[in-house]
Motif scaffolding. Structure first.
Motif, PDB file in Angstrom:
ATOM      1  N   PRO A  99     -19.051  32.867 -16.803  1.00  0.00           N
ATOM      2  CA  PRO A  99     -19.046  34.331 -16.739  1.00  0.00           C
ATOM      3  C   PRO A  99     -19.521  35.003 -18.028  1.00  0.00           C
ATOM      4  O   PRO A  99     -19.391  34.455 -19.123  1.00  0.00           O
ATOM      5  N   THR A 100     -20.046  36.207 -17.865  1.00  0.00           N
ATOM      6  CA  THR A 100     -20.421  37.054 -18.993  1.00  0.00           C
ATOM      7  C   THR A 100     -19.421  38.192 -19.078  1.00  0.00           C
ATOM      8  O   THR A 100     -19.102  38.821 -18.066  1.00  0.00           O
ATOM      9  N   TYR A 101     -18.930  38.435 -20.284  1.00  0.00           N
ATOM     10  CA  TYR A 101     -18.012  39.542 -20.534  1.00  0.00           C
ATOM     11  C   TYR A 101     -18.604  40.451 -21.591  1.00  0.00           C
ATOM     12  O   TYR A 101     -19.507  40.062 -22.335  1.00  0.00           O
ATOM     13  N   TRP A 102     -18.060  41.650 -21.668  1.00  0.00           N
ATOM     14  CA  TRP A 102     -18.531  42.644 -22.624  1.00  0.00           C
ATOM     15  C   TRP A 102     -17.349  43.240 -23.372  1.00  0.00           C
ATOM     16  O   TRP A 102     -16.328  43.568 -22.772  1.00  0.00           O
ATOM     17  N   ILE A 103     -17.512  43.374 -24.686  1.00  0.00           N
ATOM     18  CA  ILE A 103     -16.530  44.055 -25.522  1.00  0.00           C
ATOM     19  C   ILE A 103     -16.971  45.509 -25.615  1.00  0.00           C
ATOM     20  O   ILE A 103     -18.025  45.791 -26.184  1.00  0.00           O
ATOM     21  N   PRO A 104     -16.200  46.432 -25.040  1.00  0.00           N
ATOM     22  CA  PRO A 104     -16.586  47.839 -25.159  1.00  0.00           C
ATOM     23  C   PRO A 104     -16.015  48.445 -26.435  1.00  0.00           C
ATOM     24  O   PRO A 104     -14.943  48.056 -26.898  1.00  0.00           O
ATOM     25  N   TYR A 105     -16.752  49.394 -27.004  1.00  0.00           N
ATOM     26  CA  TYR A 105     -16.218  50.146 -28.134  1.00  0.00           C
ATOM     27  C   TYR A 105     -16.404  51.627 -27.845  1.00  0.00           C
ATOM     28  O   TYR A 105     -17.494  52.080 -27.499  1.00  0.00           O
ATOM     29  N   LEU A 106     -15.328  52.367 -28.000  1.00  0.00           N
ATOM     30  CA  LEU A 106     -15.342  53.808 -27.821  1.00  0.00           C
ATOM     31  C   LEU A 106     -14.441  54.388 -28.906  1.00  0.00           C
ATOM     32  O   LEU A 106     -13.329  53.894 -29.124  1.00  0.00           O
ATOM     33  N   GLU A 107     -14.936  55.408 -29.595  1.00  0.00           N
ATOM     34  CA  GLU A 107     -14.112  56.068 -30.613  1.00  0.00           C
ATOM     35  C   GLU A 107     -12.822  56.563 -29.973  1.00  0.00           C
ATOM     36  O   GLU A 107     -12.813  57.011 -28.819  1.00  0.00           O
ATOM     37  N   LYS A 108     -11.751  56.489 -30.733  1.00  0.00           N
ATOM     38  CA  LYS A 108     -10.468  56.980 -30.230  1.00  0.00           C
ATOM     39  C   LYS A 108     -10.466  58.502 -30.211  1.00  0.00           C
ATOM     40  O   LYS A 108     -11.108  59.143 -31.036  1.00  0.00           O
ATOM     41  N   THR A 109      -9.744  59.051 -29.240  1.00  0.00           N
ATOM     42  CA  THR A 109      -9.649  60.497 -29.045  1.00  0.00           C
ATOM     43  C   THR A 109      -8.248  60.963 -29.393  1.00  0.00           C
ATOM     44  O   THR A 109      -7.267  60.372 -28.954  1.00  0.00           O
ATOM     45  N   ASP A 110      -8.157  62.029 -30.162  1.00  0.00           N
ATOM     46  CA  ASP A 110      -6.866  62.634 -30.478  1.00  0.00           C
ATOM     47  C   ASP A 110      -6.444  63.439 -29.248  1.00  0.00           C
ATOM     48  O   ASP A 110      -6.863  64.583 -29.069  1.00  0.00           O
ATOM     49  N   CYS A 111      -5.653  62.822 -28.377  1.00  0.00           N
ATOM     50  CA  CYS A 111      -5.356  63.437 -27.079  1.00  0.00           C
ATOM     51  C   CYS A 111      -3.887  63.335 -26.676  1.00  0.00           C
ATOM     52  O   CYS A 111      -3.535  63.736 -25.576  1.00  0.00           O
ATOM     53  N   LEU A 112      -3.032  62.796 -27.553  1.00  0.00           N
ATOM     54  CA  LEU A 112      -1.631  62.633 -27.171  1.00  0.00           C
ATOM     55  C   LEU A 112      -0.875  63.948 -27.283  1.00  0.00           C
ATOM     56  O   LEU A 112      -0.981  64.672 -28.275  1.00  0.00           O
ATOM     57  N   HIS A 113      -0.118  64.252 -26.250  1.00  0.00           N
ATOM     58  CA  HIS A 113       0.732  65.443 -26.213  1.00  0.00           C
ATOM     59  C   HIS A 113       1.887  65.240 -27.190  1.00  0.00           C
ATOM     60  O   HIS A 113       2.311  64.108 -27.441  1.00  0.00           O
ATOM     61  N   LYS A 114       2.420  66.331 -27.720  1.00  0.00           N
ATOM     62  CA  LYS A 114       3.525  66.245 -28.690  1.00  0.00           C
ATOM     63  C   LYS A 114       4.770  65.597 -28.096  1.00  0.00           C
ATOM     64  O   LYS A 114       5.596  65.061 -28.830  1.00  0.00           O
ATOM     65  N   ASP A 115       4.890  65.576 -26.779  1.00  0.00           N
ATOM     66  CA  ASP A 115       6.053  64.971 -26.128  1.00  0.00           C
ATOM     67  C   ASP A 115       5.884  63.474 -25.850  1.00  0.00           C
ATOM     68  O   ASP A 115       6.778  62.858 -25.269  1.00  0.00           O
ATOM     69  N   SER A 116       4.742  62.896 -26.235  1.00  0.00           N
ATOM     70  CA  SER A 116       4.567  61.442 -26.089  1.00  0.00           C
ATOM     71  C   SER A 116       5.627  60.744 -26.913  1.00  0.00           C
ATOM     72  O   SER A 116       6.043  61.242 -27.966  1.00  0.00           O
ATOM     73  N   GLU A 117       6.072  59.595 -26.434  1.00  0.00           N
ATOM     74  CA  GLU A 117       7.092  58.832 -27.157  1.00  0.00           C
ATOM     75  C   GLU A 117       6.443  57.590 -27.746  1.00  0.00           C
ATOM     76  O   GLU A 117       5.960  56.725 -27.018  1.00  0.00           O
ATOM     77  N   ILE A 118       6.441  57.532 -29.081  1.00  0.00           N
ATOM     78  CA  ILE A 118       5.828  56.426 -29.810  1.00  0.00           C
ATOM     79  C   ILE A 118       6.917  55.743 -30.638  1.00  0.00           C
ATOM     80  O   ILE A 118       7.660  56.408 -31.367  1.00  0.00           O
ATOM     81  N   TYR A 119       7.012  54.427 -30.506  1.00  0.00           N
ATOM     82  CA  TYR A 119       7.972  53.672 -31.315  1.00  0.00           C
ATOM     83  C   TYR A 119       7.579  53.738 -32.790  1.00  0.00           C
ATOM     84  O   TYR A 119       6.421  53.997 -33.115  1.00  0.00           O
ATOM     85  N   ASP A 120       8.540  53.470 -33.668  1.00  0.00           N
ATOM     86  CA  ASP A 120       8.285  53.486 -35.114  1.00  0.00           C
ATOM     87  C   ASP A 120       7.179  52.518 -35.517  1.00  0.00           C
ATOM     88  O   ASP A 120       6.490  52.750 -36.512  1.00  0.00           O
ATOM     89  N   ILE A 121       7.006  51.440 -34.778  1.00  0.00           N
ATOM     90  CA  ILE A 121       5.977  50.456 -35.121  1.00  0.00           C
ATOM     91  C   ILE A 121       4.587  50.872 -34.633  1.00  0.00           C
ATOM     92  O   ILE A 121       3.604  50.179 -34.871  1.00  0.00           O
TER      93      ILE A 121
END
Length: 177
Positions: A99-121
């Motif tokens: 099989p052939t696979y592809w590594i995609p790259y896309l710049e990250k987007t600042d899109c998280l709402h303030k109510d998102s829950e992110i662990y300390d890590i």
């Protein structure tokens, strides 16, 4: 507006196990300088076993997608860049899949709402997207977390599902004003 988190299913069943990728180059969370260091096309091997399963999406790391999804991702998000990986069986079996696979790259987007829950890590407990940041987008990698998360709009998820992918799961992600 609906978005889905794409989960890979390579940990299930008798899924392909890729060998021979340098983990210093092929990192879990590719940034642009790391992506640029990867050669345009790489050869790697996989552990060939009876009844091997070849999923369409794998988190090696990094996240990779099968050949049949490259054009879909390119069409839905023209800014995505790709680097290829050609896989061969490690036991050199003549009639094994290659099989052939592809590594995609896309710049990250600042899109998280303030109510998102992110662990300390830095991993996501609960992702919530900011509606204004995702309008008109079909494929997103959210900034603000250390995980390499790929989010697809309803249009993108339907395009993927119409091609009957193997080894993929979706989770609905909330979008708020």
């Amino acid at each position: 507006m609906i978005f889905f988190r794409l989960y890979t299913g390579e940990k299930e069943g008798n899924s392909i196990k890729i060998k021979g990728l340098n983990h210093k180059t092929y990192t879990k969370n590719l940034d642009k300088p790391s992506f640029d260091k990867i050669t345009p096309f790489t050869v790697a091997y996989y552990l060939n076993r009876p009844n091997i399963e070849i999923p369409d999406f794998i988190n090696v790391p990094p996240f990779i997608l099968s050949d049949k999804y490259k054009d879909i991702f390119s069409l839905l998000e023209p800014a995505i860049e790709f680097k290829g990986i050609q896989l061969y069986p490690d036991d050199k079996t003549q009639y094994a899949p290659m099989p052939t696979y592809w590594i995609p790259y896309l710049e990250k987007t600042d899109c998280l709402h303030k109510d998102s829950e992110i662990y300390d890590i830095g991993t996501a407990k609960k992702l919530i997207l900011q509606k204004e940041a995702v309008i008109g987008k079909d494929i997103i990698r959210p900034a603000g977390i250390i995980e390499d998360v790929w989010l697809l709009s309803l249009t993108a998820a339907e395009a993927v599902l119409r091609r009957k992918p193997f080894g993929v799961n979706f989770e609905i992600i909330e979008v708020r004003e």
